[in-house]
Design a protein around this motif. Structure first.
Motif, PDB file in Angstrom:
ATOM      1  N   PHE A  60       0.279  -8.823   5.195  1.00 26.37           N
ATOM      2  CA  PHE A  60       0.740  -8.901   3.798  1.00 26.37           C
ATOM      3  C   PHE A  60       1.665  -7.715   3.612  1.00 26.37           C
ATOM      4  N   THR A  61       2.963  -7.992   3.582  1.00 22.51           N
ATOM      5  CA  THR A  61       3.942  -6.918   3.509  1.00 22.51           C
ATOM      6  C   THR A  61       4.596  -6.866   2.133  1.00 22.51           C
ATOM      7  N   GLY A  62       4.892  -5.659   1.713  1.00 22.18           N
ATOM      8  CA  GLY A  62       5.539  -5.436   0.431  1.00 22.18           C
ATOM      9  C   GLY A  62       6.932  -4.882   0.609  1.00 22.18           C
ATOM     10  N   ASP A  63       7.639  -4.762  -0.493  1.00 16.46           N
ATOM     11  CA  ASP A  63       8.994  -4.221  -0.474  1.00 16.46           C
ATOM     12  C   ASP A  63       9.228  -3.444  -1.770  1.00 16.46           C
ATOM     13  N   GLN A  64      10.230  -2.625  -1.756  1.00 17.85           N
ATOM     14  CA  GLN A  64      10.541  -1.737  -2.880  1.00 17.85           C
ATOM     15  C   GLN A  64      10.681  -2.495  -4.205  1.00 17.85           C
ATOM     16  N   THR A  88      -8.389  -3.046   3.322  1.00 16.09           N
ATOM     17  CA  THR A  88      -9.437  -3.652   4.157  1.00 16.09           C
ATOM     18  C   THR A  88      -8.892  -4.472   5.320  1.00 16.09           C
ATOM     19  N   GLY A  89      -7.614  -4.825   5.275  1.00 18.19           N
ATOM     20  CA  GLY A  89      -7.030  -5.651   6.327  1.00 18.19           C
ATOM     21  C   GLY A  89      -7.308  -7.134   6.165  1.00 18.19           C
ATOM     22  N   GLU A  90      -7.820  -7.525   4.989  1.00 15.77           N
ATOM     23  CA  GLU A  90      -8.073  -8.945   4.753  1.00 15.77           C
ATOM     24  C   GLU A  90      -8.093  -9.246   3.261  1.00 15.77           C
ATOM     25  N   LEU A  91      -7.893 -10.525   2.962  1.00 15.11           N
ATOM     26  CA  LEU A  91      -8.073 -11.017   1.601  1.00 15.11           C
ATOM     27  C   LEU A  91      -9.436 -11.677   1.597  1.00 15.11           C
ATOM     28  N   ILE A 112      -1.883   1.762  -9.851  1.00 11.48           N
ATOM     29  CA  ILE A 112      -0.582   2.443  -9.973  1.00 11.48           C
ATOM     30  C   ILE A 112      -0.406   3.418  -8.802  1.00 11.48           C
ATOM     31  N   HIS A 113      -1.407   4.225  -8.535  1.00 14.23           N
ATOM     32  CA  HIS A 113      -1.308   5.198  -7.442  1.00 14.23           C
ATOM     33  C   HIS A 113      -1.166   4.496  -6.095  1.00 14.23           C
ATOM     34  N   GLY A 114      -1.905   3.392  -5.917  1.00 17.12           N
ATOM     35  CA  GLY A 114      -1.812   2.640  -4.672  1.00 17.12           C
ATOM     36  C   GLY A 114      -0.431   2.061  -4.419  1.00 17.12           C
ATOM     37  N   LEU A 115       0.169   1.496  -5.460  1.00 19.93           N
ATOM     38  CA  LEU A 115       1.521   0.929  -5.316  1.00 19.93           C
ATOM     39  C   LEU A 115       2.570   2.027  -5.162  1.00 19.93           C
ATOM     40  N   SER A 129      -1.574  -7.007  -7.811  1.00 17.84           N
ATOM     41  CA  SER A 129      -1.669  -5.643  -7.264  1.00 17.84           C
ATOM     42  C   SER A 129      -3.011  -5.430  -6.578  1.00 17.84           C
ATOM     43  N   GLU A 130      -4.087  -5.898  -7.205  1.00 14.28           N
ATOM     44  CA  GLU A 130      -5.414  -5.774  -6.597  1.00 14.28           C
ATOM     45  C   GLU A 130      -5.464  -6.535  -5.278  1.00 14.28           C
ATOM     46  N   LEU A 131      -4.909  -7.719  -5.246  1.00 13.67           N
ATOM     47  CA  LEU A 131      -4.918  -8.533  -4.034  1.00 13.67           C
ATOM     48  C   LEU A 131      -4.144  -7.838  -2.909  1.00 13.67           C
ATOM     49  N   TYR A 132      -2.958  -7.347  -3.239  1.00 15.69           N
ATOM     50  CA  TYR A 132      -2.142  -6.663  -2.231  1.00 15.69           C
ATOM     51  C   TYR A 132      -2.856  -5.410  -1.704  1.00 15.69           C
ATOM     52  N   LEU A 133      -3.373  -4.592  -2.626  1.00 13.53           N
ATOM     53  CA  LEU A 133      -4.030  -3.353  -2.211  1.00 13.53           C
ATOM     54  C   LEU A 133      -5.353  -3.636  -1.497  1.00 13.53           C
TER      55      LEU A 133
END
Length: 160
Positions: free
Chosen positions: A102-106, A80-83, A153-156, A71-75
């Motif tokens: 880096f795209t996510g899904d439901q 920031t637009g980068e890892l 949690i709020h970010g996701l 979650s931290e990596l995705y957010l």
């Protein structure tokens, strides 16, 4: 738990997840071209490699930590637009240079949120109190850790 901060990525286990992501990128996308990661594919590969349990009832410190680190990596990428994980010895392993989306899904958001909400709600594991909560409660950084968990949690939830 070898940790030098309250974030999951500030620990040995978090760096294990980053190393897995490096290996994943290098194997799935050989060369040094920019790549786009899909959270669902990465989550599935992590699960297959043992970073997550077979079911949510398989409570384990490592699984909880993996959910927080992913979650931290995705957010991090969304914010920031980068890892921000450069690698000094091999340009192919430099996530900062390689990962351009880096795209996510439901489904993946729901998967990670289930872990994170179980942690924050202190849903007991098979041994009683959830180990990750127990460890952080005994630390000097419990409130910062809790704030980070709430932020994740709020970010996701915002991504859903």
């Amino acid at each position: 738990m070898g940790a030098w901060g309250y974030k999951a990525l500030e620990s040995d286990e978090g760096l294990d997840l980053v190393d897995f992501v490096r290996d994943y990128v290098e194997t799935k996308y050989p060369g040094n071209e920019p790549v786009g990661l899909k959270l669902s594919e990465l989550k599935d590969s992590l699960k297959e490699a043992g970073f997550f349990g077979e079911t949510f009832s398989d409570g384990d410190f490592f699984y909880d930590h993996s959910a927080m680190a992913l979650s931290e990596l995705y957010l991090m990428f969304k914010e920031t637009g980068e890892l921000n994980y450069p690698y000094e010895d091999d340009e192919n392993r430099d996530l900062k240079k390689r990962v351009k989306s880096f795209t996510g899904d439901q489904s993946s958001f729901e998967f990670l949120l289930r872990y994170l909400t179980d942690i924050i709600n202190e849903v007991p594991d098979q041994d009683g109190e959830r180990e990750i909560v127990e460890l952080w409660k005994d630390s000097d950084m419990y409130s910062e850790w809790q704030e980070n968990l709430t932020h994740l949690i709020h970010g996701l939830e915002a991504e859903k």
